[in-house]
Design a protein around this motif. Structure first.
Motif, short mmCIF file in Angstrom:
data_model
loop_
_atom_site.label_atom_id
_atom_site.label_comp_id
_atom_site.label_asym_id
_atom_site.label_seq_id
_atom_site.Cartn_x
_atom_site.Cartn_y
_atom_site.Cartn_z
N GLU A 192 0.85 -1.18 0.00
CA GLU A 192 0.00 0.00 0.00
C GLU A 192 0.90 1.25 0.00
N PRO A 193 0.39 2.39 -0.51
CA PRO A 193 1.24 3.58 -0.67
C PRO A 193 1.47 4.34 0.63
N ILE A 194 2.19 3.72 1.54
CA ILE A 194 2.40 4.30 2.87
C ILE A 194 3.86 4.63 3.13
N ALA A 195 4.73 4.43 2.14
CA ALA A 195 6.17 4.58 2.39
C ALA A 195 6.54 6.00 2.85
N PRO A 196 6.03 7.07 2.22
CA PRO A 196 6.42 8.41 2.71
C PRO A 196 6.06 8.63 4.17
N ALA A 197 4.83 8.26 4.56
CA ALA A 197 4.41 8.45 5.95
C ALA A 197 5.21 7.55 6.89
N ALA B 149 8.27 6.46 6.45
CA ALA B 149 9.63 6.97 6.58
C ALA B 149 9.68 8.08 7.63
N GLY B 150 8.66 8.94 7.64
CA GLY B 150 8.61 9.99 8.66
C GLY B 150 8.41 9.44 10.05
N ARG B 151 7.53 8.46 10.17
CA ARG B 151 7.27 7.85 11.47
C ARG B 151 8.48 7.05 11.96
N ALA B 152 9.21 6.42 11.03
CA ALA B 152 10.34 5.57 11.41
C ALA B 152 11.44 6.36 12.10
N LEU B 153 11.60 7.63 11.70
CA LEU B 153 12.64 8.44 12.34
C LEU B 153 12.37 8.61 13.83
N ASP B 154 11.08 8.68 14.21
CA ASP B 154 10.73 8.77 15.63
C ASP B 154 11.12 7.50 16.38
N HIS B 155 11.25 6.39 15.63
CA HIS B 155 11.62 5.11 16.24
C HIS B 155 13.10 4.80 16.05
N GLY B 156 13.87 5.77 15.55
CA GLY B 156 15.31 5.59 15.46
C GLY B 156 15.79 4.90 14.21
N VAL B 157 15.04 5.03 13.11
CA VAL B 157 15.49 4.48 11.83
C VAL B 157 15.34 5.55 10.77
N ARG B 158 16.40 5.81 10.05
CA ARG B 158 16.32 6.76 8.96
C ARG B 158 16.27 5.99 7.65
N ILE B 159 15.23 6.23 6.87
CA ILE B 159 15.03 5.53 5.61
C ILE B 159 14.30 6.45 4.66
N GLU B 160 14.53 6.28 3.36
CA GLU B 160 13.89 7.11 2.35
C GLU B 160 12.74 6.35 1.69
N SER B 161 11.68 7.06 1.40
CA SER B 161 10.56 6.48 0.66
C SER B 161 11.02 6.08 -0.74
N GLY B 162 10.36 5.07 -1.30
CA GLY B 162 10.66 4.65 -2.65
C GLY B 162 10.45 5.73 -3.68
N SER B 163 9.66 6.76 -3.36
CA SER B 163 9.42 7.85 -4.31
C SER B 163 10.70 8.60 -4.65
N CYS B 164 11.71 8.53 -3.78
CA CYS B 164 13.00 9.19 -4.08
C CYS B 164 13.68 8.56 -5.28
N PHE B 165 13.31 7.33 -5.62
CA PHE B 165 13.95 6.61 -6.71
C PHE B 165 13.16 6.74 -8.01
N ALA B 166 12.14 7.60 -8.01
CA ALA B 166 11.26 7.74 -9.17
C ALA B 166 11.63 8.96 -10.00
N ALA B 167 11.56 8.79 -11.31
CA ALA B 167 11.78 9.93 -12.20
C ALA B 167 10.57 10.84 -12.23
N ASP B 168 9.38 10.29 -11.96
CA ASP B 168 8.14 11.06 -11.95
C ASP B 168 7.58 11.10 -10.53
N PRO B 169 6.90 12.18 -10.16
CA PRO B 169 6.33 12.28 -8.81
C PRO B 169 5.19 11.30 -8.60
N GLU C 263 5.40 4.91 -4.03
CA GLU C 263 5.09 5.24 -2.64
C GLU C 263 4.72 4.00 -1.83
N GLN C 264 4.68 2.83 -2.49
CA GLN C 264 4.46 1.57 -1.79
C GLN C 264 5.77 0.80 -1.62
#
Length: 495
Positions: free
Chosen positions: A422-427, A429-449, A453-454
């Motif tokens: 499901e398209p929850i990766a951006p949210a 990734a933001g929540r994960a930082l509160d739990h001590g993990v830094r990770i980027e959403s898959g959308s960073c690897f996309a040529a198009d916006p 996001e899943q």
């Protein structure tokens, strides 16, 4: 983006700026229909585009009336969008000069944030790069010290690279099956530097560049900064659809194609040999330059390391294939050594362009590279075995804590490309930082916006116990995110 001469708000100077047209911005934004309130969704989307680097700072946004027409919404809604962007620091305006994009105070673009070191308690899954064993570095430094002192009596400028390093890299290509002489090698300050030089020489603003989707985020940012137009072709869990790539080459005739065929970043896939030959033939027919990123080619875990992609072109007489590589993934990212392999004339043209940027890579780094390459072209066998163990540990932790996620075990490279369903990766990734993990959403690897996001890229470059803890924290972050969503929806009554 079109260029225009305008006042840039805030400095009182007259300079060349860039204007984003209404239809162009609208194509990058989600459909506002049904969103409540729409202005918040649109403002959030524009802020994300600025942080992702898909819209640069100091770009003039379209006039309110123009954007309203492009989005088919009311002008007051666009006014509210721009008001919210200004309040949150993503834009600033001045009467008569328009509204311009900005970075909020204290925020860095995601391309920069990805490279910044996290806090002591944060597990970093945003970067897929191994470290260098301390003993290896210490031994190599001791080995090169006498040679470094010899260079201290010289200016130290080597625009083409140290002759011995050019020879070592050329020999490496020859041993892999592609006859190469030192005159075909340019030493650069990493593969990203190499790509930037090649794009600057071979392309101009507005040119089309075929890219895989997904692809390496920093390469996509280099295209955006060069104002090039990406032509995405899909890389799915099953690999490359060469038919689509052939059609894209035929129909759009891109100036250049950027490919990662060896343990592709982020999927880890390896392009089959027949597909490489087909792709090169199609590029040759289109007159398209092919830039092959081989930074991961040595990281073969379950299959033999592939021969150079350009060996197909050499057999076919092609001369429009440029290979870039580096030691960042195979040895250490802190060793800023990369290279370009191309025809000798193109290498000379790249050097002429390089002089305007830097006049040569660090002599110390180049001598270290020579010493490390003398011990073996790629990572030592024990380091590859460590990667296999770390990959297995990551897969086991995912099965235990996040069994609903799916992925395919790659034959090499440094990461898994997980599908969250499901398209929850951006949210997340933001929540994960509160739990001590830094990770980027898959959308960073996309040529198009709005794509991938899943998906999440999960590197296996950390020790097994660290990877297990990272996955446990991701599972906790996902549970918190779902609980928060349920509370926001409120109780559901059955009537």
């Amino acid at each position: 983006m079109a260029s225009s001469t305008s006042d840039r708000p805030g400095d009182g100077t007259r300079r060349v700026g860039r204007t984003l047209g209404g239809p162009q911005l609208a194509a990058m934004l989600p459909d506002p229909a049904g969103a409540r309130p729409a202005y918040r969704q649109l403002a959030r989307a524009i802020g994300t585009l600025i942080l992702d680097g898909r819209i640069a700072p100091h770009v003039r946004l379209p006039a309110e009336r123009e954007l309203a027409a492009a989005l088919r919404i009311s002008r007051p809604t666009v006014t509210a969008v721009y008001d919210l962007l200004r309040e949150s620091g993503y834009a600033h305006s001045r009467q008569g000069a328009g509204t311009w994009t900005a970075l909020p105070k204290g925020r860095a673009p995601s391309g920069v944030a990805r490279l910044l070191a996290p806090g002591d308690t944060v597990i970093d899954l945003a970067r897929a790069a191994p470290g260098l064993p301390e003993r290896t570095l210490a031994d190599a430094l001791a080995e090169i010290t006498p040679r470094l002192t010899e260079h201290a009596h010289t200016p130290g400028y080597h625009p083409y690279g140290l002759p011995e390093l050019r020879a070592a890299v050329a020999r490496r290509f020859t041993e892999r099956g592609l006859a190469t002489v030192p005159e075909q090698i340019l030493v650069t300050s990493g593969a990203q530097h190499a790509l930037t030089l090649v794009l600057g020489l071979l392309c101009g603003p507005g040119d089309r560049v075929m890219v895989e989707s997904p692809s390496y985020p920093n390469a996509l940012e280099a295209l955006r900064h060069a104002r090039l137009r990406p032509v995405p072709v899909p890389v799915t869990d099953d690999g490359w659809d060469i038919g689509i790539a052939e059609s894209a080459l035929h129909q759009t005739v891109p100036r250049l194609a950027y490919l990662i065929p060896d343990f592709h970043n982020p999927t880890g896939l390896l392009m089959p040999e027949p597909e490489r030959a087909r792709l090169l033939r199609a590029a040759h027919r289109a007159g398209t330059w092919v830039v092959v990123d081989e930074t991961l080619s040595d990281l073969a875990l379950d299959v033999p390391a592939p021969p150079p992609f350009a060996s197909h072109a050499a057999r076919g007489g092609g001369d429009r294939v440029v290979t870039i590589g580096s030691m960042s993934k195979s040895h250490w990212g802190g060793l800023r050594i990369g290279w370009v392999r191309a025809g000798a004339r193109l290498i000379t043209e790249l050097v002429a362009r390089r002089i305007a940027v830097d006049v040569g890579s660090s002599v110390m780094d180049q001598l270290l590279a020579v010493a490390l390459l003398a011990r073996g072209a790629g990572p030592a066998a024990h380091r590859l075995e460590e990667l296999r163990e770390q990959r297995s540990a990551l897969a086991a932790a995912l099965h235990e804590y996040l069994p609903e996620w799916t992925w395919r075990l790659p034959p090499g490279g440094l990461s898994l490309w997980a599908d969250l369903g499901e398209p929850i990766a951006p949210a997340l990734a933001g929540r994960a930082l509160d739990h001590g993990v830094r990770i980027e959403s898959g959308s960073c690897f996309a040529a198009d916006p709005g794509v991938f996001e899943q998906r999440l890229r999960l590197p296996y470059t950390l020790p097994p116990e660290t990877l297990r803890e990272a996955v446990r924290r991701l599972a906790a972050a996902l549970a918190d995110s779902r609980s928060a969503s349920a509370r926001a929806r409120g109780p559901r009554w059955i009537v």
